[in-house]
Write a protein that holds these residues in place. Structure first.
Motif: not given
Length: 260
Positions: A65-85
């Motif tokens: 099992s693995h737990v990752k804490r997310i502390k910062t959030r912004t908007v970058d649709l290009e990164k989302i698309s690249r990781v998804n591809d």
């Protein structure tokens, strides 16, 4: 295949998507897709806007099992698309863990648009929203410069990790005071149109959209969390601009641009 390396890889991919403003369902799908691509027998993930939790089993029956804490959030649709591809190409292209990990590092470190580009298009957005809500050419020009100031301030405060509530409240206050001063100096006409157009830069449109999407999809915790986040941001904007308007009218009490 080392299960720890696969879990860390999946977690890193999910982190990039979530920090870039992606939906929780997309993060979960990407994590499970990566785990399955590298031969894990079963994988489950549970994601909220601030936490990624993964549990997986390899062919030998070992569970991790693995737990990752997310502390910062912004908007970058290009990164989302690249990781998804990238995640979708693991199986068809037979990509190794090391290769995918290096690609994720490159995606994570990819800079966003330059500061000048960001400020310019933020100003364009604010000024055209002012026109959309009925402002005139003078209001358009004033909103253009207010948009630059608000965006620059937001970037500056974000870089020094200032609380988001305070950042949005200050942005709303600056929009209000500059709009009032501009109309008082006869540089613009409509205080309300300028303020509305300018604070559109601060309105949490993506958070509201994701909150509705997550709730409809059954991710109630994520949906409620994002909804509360959007609500608090809206309150911060209202508090900042409202305080300035209250102080101005209490001390000056004059009719400006159609607002008493």
């Amino acid at each position: 295949m080392n299960i720890n390396n696969v879990i860390n890889l999946a977690s890193k991919a999910g982190q990039i998507i979530l920090e870039s403003g992606g939906e929780t369902y997309r993060v979960e799908e990407t994590i499970i897709r990566i785990c399955n691509a590298y031969g894990l027998v079963s994988a489950e993930s549970f994601v909220t806007p601030t936490v990624i939790m993964i549990s997986a089993t390899d062919i030998n029956g070992r569970i991790i099992s693995h737990v990752k804490r997310i502390k910062t959030r912004t908007v970058d649709l290009e990164k989302i698309s690249r990781v998804n591809d990238l995640s979708r190409n693991i199986c068809p292209s037979n990509l190794s863990v090391d290769f995918v990990n290096e690609e994720l590092r490159k995606i994570s470190e990819t800079p966003r648009y330059g500061i000048k580009t960001t400020l310019f298009f933020s100003a364009v957005g604010a000024s055209f929203f002012t026109l959309l809500f009925g402002g005139d050419l003078n209001d358009f020009i004033v909103s253009f410069f207010i948009g630059i100031i608000i965006k620059w301030l937001s970037i500056l405060l974000n870089n020094i990790n200032i609380n988001e509530f305070f950042t949005n409240a200050l942005g709303g206050a600056i929009a209000a005071i500059l709009a009032l001063v501009s109309v008082e100096l006869h540089l613009a006409t409509n205080v309300d149109k300028i303020i509305i157009g300018s604070i559109m830069l601060l309105v949490p449109g993506l958070a509201i959209t994701n909150a509705i999407r997550d709730t409809i999809a059954g991710d109630l915790i994520a949906g409620v969390s994002r909804g509360i986040e959007a609500f608090l941001i809206a309150i911060a904007i209202a508090v900042g601009s409202g305080i300035i308007l209250k102080i101005w009218f209490d001390y000056f009490g004059i009719l400006i641009g159609g607002i008493l």
